[in-house]
Design an enzyme around this catalytic site. Structure first.
Site, PDB file in Angstrom:
ATOM      1  N   ALA A   7      50.354  30.335  33.245  1.00  0.00           N
ATOM      2  CA  ALA A   7      50.925  30.305  31.896  1.00  0.00           C
ATOM      3  C   ALA A   7      50.594  31.539  31.069  1.00  0.00           C
ATOM      4  O   ALA A   7      51.395  31.973  30.242  1.00  0.00           O
ATOM      5  CB  ALA A   7      50.455  29.051  31.160  1.00  0.00           C
ATOM      6  N   CYS A  45      37.860  54.027  40.681  1.00  0.00           N
ATOM      7  CA  CYS A  45      36.785  54.293  39.731  1.00  0.00           C
ATOM      8  C   CYS A  45      36.834  53.353  38.539  1.00  0.00           C
ATOM      9  O   CYS A  45      35.949  53.399  37.676  1.00  0.00           O
ATOM     10  CB  CYS A  45      36.840  55.737  39.264  1.00  0.00           C
ATOM     11  SG  CYS A  45      38.474  56.270  38.763  1.00  0.00           S
TER      12      CYS A  45
END
Length: 480
Positions: free
Chosen positions: A195, A322
């Protein structure tokens, strides 16, 4: 502050907010009880189920609510596999599925089952022919997302559904990203969604299982949600989720908004490569979600890029290694074979202001330039060959760390994280003659993906990878 990460979680829809507040007063009682408050809760729950089922395109008794989209996937996969154990224990899924599918597949494999991963092309799309070739008599289930959560590429669900139907194999479709924009086409057997992807409250998932699909719920069960999702239903959240999903289907506004956001995304897809040098826009340019675009910037630290964009007032996401705790590139980008460093995902929520997109396009080049300067990337075109084939030498004092030998130039990038190994390769490539090689030593997992991707973008030859004392040695031959 513009929020451009609707693919992670969309802002709460106004209708969801109203329904949530109203149902907190009406839907707190146990819907399994026969007294007045329980009956009121049951009416709210049944109405929400009918509304959600209509939006999904199934019968109300085929749909249950779960505490999350992830749990819907886990229960859907485990229940379908358990019901077909006598047929076979082989699970097929694409290489770019959401992690919830991959985790469920790992559990299945650990329990003695088998799985096969379907490759994708550079746009992230599965070929229906590959699915047909992989289907076998021992195939228990196929999992295929309707659209990818990282790059927006839509999958050929209708074609795959037809193949699965012909083979008698159920198809589970993860529709988390596409359901906000319309029902999923095709004859799927199971469908899951979440949802908070369409503006409903978090903590509500959907699991639909078509009648006739064999299904055996796993784990502890109770009488709630057809035994497929035990525990007390969060009726206020469920009502809010269904109300917001129904609101998206009620009129032409959704289609109009999808078209408007698609135009804004088209502008981003076109303008970013024009404004920022050395950028790869990834994902299918046609078969894609209307609100999502992903691109990767060479020689850029993804985490630094996101921090700078956040400071500039823009909330975006990334699949760069990263930016994650694992320091490994996104499995989606890896499967596609595209650049992962400097990756940015922009996913526009409903109502995004065109002026915010224009300001993003103004800010992005400055941010990328600043990050590259901090990393020591030469300014005007970096190492790179221009359109005419000329190259720019690295500035004095920025010679690549490496040594020339019989096998060519060796660049030691051990202990350095991407994009530094790629930057050092870029600086070194013009220090060898055409036909010569540069070998990059790196122990960063992202280098395995980003060095070949750099070669593709730079028209250099990626020779391959070989083991090294530490990490791996990546060999590149200069073509031009």
């Amino acid at each position: 502050m513009p929020y451009f990460d609707a693919a992670s979680a969309a802002p709460l829809h106004p209708v969801a907010r109203e329904a949530l507040l109203a149902s907190l007063d009406e839907g707190w009682a146990d819907p399994a009880r026969l007294y007045r408050e329980g009956r009121r809760g049951r009416l709210l729950l049944d109405a929400a189920r009918e509304a959600a089922a209509e939006a999904v395109g199934c019968r109300p008794d085929e749909l249950v609510f779960t505490p999350s989209g992830t749990q819907a996937v886990h229960r859907g996969v485990s229940g379908a596999l358990a019901a077909r154990r006598r047929v076979g224990r082989r699970l097929l899924h694409s290489a770019v599925e959401h992690s919830s599918v991959l985790h469920a597949a790992e559990v299945h494999e650990a329990a003695g089952g088998s799985r096969a991963e379907l490759a994708v092309d550079r746009t992230g799309r599965v070929a229906a022919g590959d699915v047909a070739a992989a289907l076998g008599p021992d195939t228990a289930l196929v999992c295929l997302q309707s659209a990818n959560h990282e790059v927006g590429t839509e999958q050929p669900v209708e074609e795959v559904a037809a193949l699965c139907r012909e083979a008698g194999v159920p198809l589970l479709v993860d529709a988390a990203q596409s359901l906000p924009w319309g029902p999923v086409p095709g004859g799927w057997s199971l469908l899951t969604a979440s949802a908070h992807k369409w503006g409903g409250p978090p903590g509500v998932g959907l699991l639909a299982v078509r009648k006739g699909t064999r299904f055996a719920p796993q784990g502890p069960r109770d009488e709630r949600e057809s035994g497929r999702s035990p525990g007390f239903e969060n009726i206020p959240a469920v009502v809010a989720a269904a109300a917001s999903l129904r609101a998206l289907r009620a009129g032409p506004e959704t289609a109009d908004e999808a078209a408007r956001l698609r135009r804004l995304v088209d502008r981003i897809r076109t303008r970013v490569p024009e404004l920022v040098p050395d950028v790869e826009v990834v994902g299918d340019p046609v078969h894609r979600l209307p609100h999502l675009v992903t691109f990767s910037c060479l020689y850029v630290d993804g985490e630094a890029l996101l921090h700078e964009l956040d400071r500039a007032g823009f909330s975006v996401s990334s699949g760069s290694s990263c930016t994650s705790s694992t320091l490994t590139p996104s499995h989606v980008l890896r499967a596609m074979g595209v650049l992962s460093e400097g990756n940015v995902r922009v996913s526009l929520p409903y109502g995004t202001d065109e002026a915010d997109v224009e300001r993003f396009l103004e800010v992005l080049p400055q941010v990328v330039r600043a990050v590259r300067e901090r990393l020591g990337v030469p300014a005007a075109g970096r190492e790179t060959a221009t359109a005419g084939g000329a190259s720019e030498e690295a500035p004095a004092g920025e010679e690549p760390a490496g040594s020339a030998g019989p096998a060519g130039l060796v660049v030691d990038s051990l202990g350095k994280r991407c994009p530094l190994p790629v930057i050092e390769l870029a600086k070194a490539i013009h220090d060898v003659p055409v036909g010569g090689t540069v070998t990059v030593l790196s122990d960063d997992e992202a280098a395995r993906q980003d060095i070949p991707a750099w070669c593709t973008m730079r028209d250099q030859e990626y020779v391959g990878e070989r083991p090294a004392e530490r990490g791996a040695a990546y060999v590149v031959r200069r073509r031009a």
